[in-house]
Design an enzyme around this catalytic site. Sequence first.
Site, short mmCIF file in Angstrom:
data_model
loop_
_atom_site.label_atom_id
_atom_site.label_comp_id
_atom_site.label_asym_id
_atom_site.label_seq_id
_atom_site.Cartn_x
_atom_site.Cartn_y
_atom_site.Cartn_z
N GLU A 849 0.82 -1.15 0.04
CA GLU A 849 -0.01 0.03 0.04
C GLU A 849 1.00 1.16 0.21
O GLU A 849 0.69 2.15 -0.70
CB GLU A 849 -0.66 -0.02 1.17
CG GLU A 849 -1.92 1.22 1.03
CD GLU A 849 -2.72 1.17 2.31
OE1 GLU A 849 -3.55 2.18 2.55
OE2 GLU A 849 -3.13 0.26 3.02
N ARG A 927 -7.43 2.64 14.24
CA ARG A 927 -8.22 1.47 14.07
C ARG A 927 -8.36 0.57 15.12
O ARG A 927 -9.31 0.07 15.58
CB ARG A 927 -7.97 0.74 12.83
CG ARG A 927 -9.05 -0.37 12.45
CD ARG A 927 -8.73 -0.84 10.82
NE ARG A 927 -9.52 -0.05 9.97
CZ ARG A 927 -10.78 -0.13 9.62
NH1 ARG A 927 -11.57 -1.18 10.14
NH2 ARG A 927 -11.11 0.76 8.61
N GLU A 1308 -10.47 -8.07 5.06
CA GLU A 1308 -9.60 -8.18 6.29
C GLU A 1308 -10.53 -8.84 7.29
O GLU A 1308 -9.98 -9.39 8.41
CB GLU A 1308 -9.34 -6.67 6.74
CG GLU A 1308 -8.45 -6.17 5.84
CD GLU A 1308 -8.26 -4.70 6.08
OE1 GLU A 1308 -7.38 -4.28 6.50
OE2 GLU A 1308 -9.07 -3.78 5.76
#
Length: 1376
Positions: A849, A927, A1308
Amino acid sequence: MNGTTADTETRSGSGSDELVFFVNGKKIVERNADPETTLLTYLRRKLGLTGTKLGCAEGGCGACTVMLSRYQTHTQQLLHYAVNACLAPLCSLHLVAVTTVEGIGSVARKLHPVQERIARAHGSQCGFCTPGIVMSMYALLRNNPTPKMADVEEAFQGNLCRCTGYRPILEGYKTFTVEGGCCGGRGRDNGCCMANGSGAEESSEEVVDESTSLFNAADFTPFDPTQEIIFPPELMSLTNCETSASLCFRGDRATWLQPDSLDEFLHLKWKHPDARVVVGNTEVGIEVKFKNMVYPVILAPAFIPELNEVRHTEDGVVFGAACTLSHMGAVLRQEVETLPPHRTEVFLAILEQLRWFAGLQIRNVAAIGGNIMTASPISDLNPVFMATGCKLTLFDKDGSRVVQMDDSFFTGYRRTTVRPQEVLVSIEIPYSKKTQFVFAFKQSPRREDDISIVTTAMSVTFNPGTDVVEDLKLSYGGMAATTTMATETAKKLLGRRWGEELLQDACSSLAEEMTLDPSVPGGMVTYRRTLTLSLFYKFYLTVLQKLRDQGVKAEEVQSDCQSAADLFHPETPSSVQVYQAVPEGRGQDDVVGRPMMHLSALKQATGEAVYCDDVPLYENELYLSLITSSRAHAHILSIDTSVAESMPGVVCCVFADDIPGSNATGPVQYDETILADRQVCICFSDQSGESLRLMDRLMMFLSFLQVTCVGHIIGAVVADTQLHAQRAAKAVRIQYEELQPVVTIQEAIAAQSFYQPIRTLQNGDLEAGFKQADHILEGEMHMGGQEHFYLETNVTLAVPRGEDGEMELFVSTQSASKTQSLVAKALGVPANRVVVRVKRMGGGFGGKETRTTVLSTVVAVAANKLKRPVRCMLDRDEDMLVTGGRHPFYGKYKVGFLNSGKVVALDVLYYSNAGNSMDLSLSVMERALFHMENSYSVANVRGRGFLCRTNLPSNTAFRGFGGPQGMMVAESWITDVAQSLGRPADEVRRLNLYVEGESTPYNQILNQFTLDRCWDECLSRSGYQQRRAVVDLYNRQNRWTKRGLAIVPTKFGISFTALFLNQAGALVHIYTDGSVLLTHGGTEMGQGLHTKMVQVASRVLGIPCSKIHISETSTNTVPNTSPTAASASSDLNGAAVQNACEILEKRLEPYKTQNPKGSWEDWVRAAYFDRVNLSANGFYKTPDLGYDFDSNSGRAFNYFTYGVACSEVEIDCLTGAHKNLSSTIVMDVGHSLNPAIDIGQVEGAFIQGLGLFTMEELHYSPQGVLLTRGPGSYKIPAFGDIPTRLTVSLLRDAPNDKAIFSSKAVGEPPLFLAAANFYAIKDAITAARGESGISGPFRLDSPASTERIRNACSDRFTKLCPPAEPGTFSPWSVQV
């Protein structure tokens, strides 16, 4: 073919012979064979056969598997065997036929059944490992057209896959096997007869629209072994005609001498005493590649008859030293089948070690002699050879001698008593005696294809008819610098009766004799010492049982101890997949909701799918290799490139001064440099003399380059080939002034080394909550990081376009737009001059990423400087060193709860090891905080997150993105609550679960809440209550093996937490022939995104998928794309594709109305002639998002994906090994767009999570050096690690109105469900601790490695091996 003298006619001017071999039936004559060239390099670079992949370069992943075939003139038989092309020296292939994945079939010509079945069974996701797996299976079928399932599992011991979770591969290939009892999907309408036979216990009522078949084996092309490619007749003729096999090949740095007689071999060894002897190249290949060893002379005696013969003598079986381990295993198995059992004890011990010795590709070429002479202290076989007194025959040119392998054979680390001029010719493995018992055992982090932690062989001989010890040999590997024998302990036990008293004395003596320095390489000191006792205890029990079986009056083995002596025998895995079938009556052309095969699967199975490094070489292309720091924190005093620049093929070196634009880089903050640069110091001066003098000193300080981690990129070398570039990069000499590094989270806490901001998420009244609580407990846990281990490492090819600063890049990245912008910034050009193209990736998992730009920017700078194409594909060790991984986390918690188990207050601190730059660490921590309560409703809660600034390579995104770390700590405190109350953990979890309409700590109301349904279905499908009763009974009946059971939920928020990223674009072209070209902003990395997008377009446009094509993702078609991440790519890009297709559909509507009976092509042509635009842009942004941490308001997530898993495990309390017995997963993925892809994602994520929580461990030295840099030392799950019984059910009737066609994100969320296995292990350890009178909560850090499991099972053996006091020694590795 050739003589033995240097002036033979066939030798070229360079003094080399011609190398003749065949590849896929085609004759190859190589006149300049280089001894240092591998078969893989030759296939890919010289022959352009790119189907065979490079995954690790050390024979540990199987991506490069090919089949070699050789005609043996003495037996007149063909030998087919799978090998690792990355280790096979080109020079070893004289008169060999090589078969690659391209040679057995293709999409263009005809698929081989092996290729077809892995694809149609959904066993290929990213596809990078697929050619190697195909060739392993193909080689098996060439030798055994009707294999058993056990043969298939053995064939795959040397192959790894990071995407699929292995189940679909085994299921597809089960159709080749002869197992009775399984119909291979053909016997019943609803899939596997084995799986569905138990359907009654799962559900009392028949569910009409439930489907359990993802493919129909009846559709497969039949396998006909008679139709295989023949061995080239010319090669058979050449082999038969060859009078001498003596060969010589000369390269730049090495000469390969292949003698054809023992006399010639001895003469050459006398002449070149320091020459390395190579048969399989499984050791020397590693030394040359990774240890920079240069061996000017290589002797290759693989075809000398004496070194290959097998003879039977009165005392045993003699094997030539060049016999392969596979051949030795086959001979010994035959002996075991034909001889009386008392004569084959030694053979059985060797066979037990061979079961777990490397992978089949290694065993097929590695020689017995090489295993002995390598003298590895952790060799699996040398302890057996020593304990049983095997005899070695050594020769030199003056004669021979026989030496026994005893405690004097190994004289030091990697040294033996064999003299430099001597060669090992044979080893004699003895028959065992009637009263002799031999035991061998190996303990490693992973059962399959792994190096030992401790390995042992023990041999005891008794006085006939008694239990009195006559002779005893105890040999250990992994307990010293050599394979060593416990001679003192063995002496003490002679003449003693084999009983409890002997056991106690033996353990006490072993604990004293088998000591290790606390700083010893490999670490795990307490564990290793305990293993020496535990393994002796297993031996003790085994021998007791055998004595009694022989009628000797010996002590009885207690029934609860018998399982401790059982050897591990794997069961063939079975599985069930359940999903909701599409409603009856829906047209076959509407493929949404159907288990459609991955669009690239067939190409991937044939090797025709093109990955970045498969792009053909440009004519003037160069290769780049990185120069990286070997220190974690230092100033660079000097860089000397003079040697490197004078080496062959080197064009130039690249450093920071060569960057035309900005050296500052980074995905969010520009807090990194592309190449190491001077440290920036800012001084605010009031112009006084003192400040100016300080400024002078600072200016001197500024002249130093600074590095902030091992692997920090300092520069690069560009050369004509990869080999030349890599050699030159290693020749660059750098002088450092070392600074004190911060490596671990604990060091960062002590130094207060944190990035800002420190995030806090709080809700309710914490103080009141703790006052309300009946109990308060505190705890902590550490969760290790994880390496992405995508099979395709980072790769970039940069091609300057020659005008206006334009550049085209082919990159394996999840973030094409971020790559474009950072490359443009580095080159000092606008983004519109840079095009980034991504065809597909061989896996990503978040690792591609942001960290891909670390490489892409360097390659682009080099290409810009030289105005030539430049390529770089990182080797596995470089990739692991440079790119970072999942953030290690340390969690501290204080939890208040009622007597009922209801949690009322939670205060949790998270510390993450961010590394040397921010990267995405803040988003990862956010997160983690969003998931700190997992699925549990806690009224009063506070979470705080600290980002530790350390001198490690920057950690980054990884599937789950902080969510698993946050939830793992939550499961730790919920387990502690249950244990402290003595309540069943499943009850406490259920009691605390959210319910519909409740609010999260960040004030998001839970609507369309299905977690309770997932929970109840998981309990039902797993038979949880029945299994609990069975587990408890098992644990009462077994002292040294324990079972554990756990059920764990997950609630995963779907959306990028950065609001602006929740957007996507698409571009759809309809051509006049009716074909459709679709482009969108997402990238394909195996997750099936392109396949789903084609399904979406197919439904909206109302045309078959066959008319729609996706070529690639590129920045010049869809601009400003978000990275393919956060599980949201199907939601975002699917909606954008839907938008574009609806626009086109609306434009075509008038022509459909005018000609309702016309075809799609008719409507398209009519629109074109009517001058209608047949191209459309689509766009989508997720509505109503935007959370603010300061006010704790706004919607953080679009929706949640829910799931529950129940797992059962069995641990061996003596070794710490565990078996995954069963896992049942229920996942809410809404209305699945593609059940085959979604179930593949669930299983792949789950097995990746299994690695994270139970196996994968990154080891760093106290100085910040990564010690685990490849599959040899870093272990991801293998085929043998998947649960024996695996059930995956997609929740039915759960539409999601927030995403495309009522689907849900799936990439995920399932990963965390593997925590069920971790907590099942913890449950089993709890039972083991109970046997020692220990109860209550205890700390178990993740991963639950063999070491942690064994050490947590406190018992009489662990007490004899207390750990050294922390602070009194420098450990080999530290917990970062």
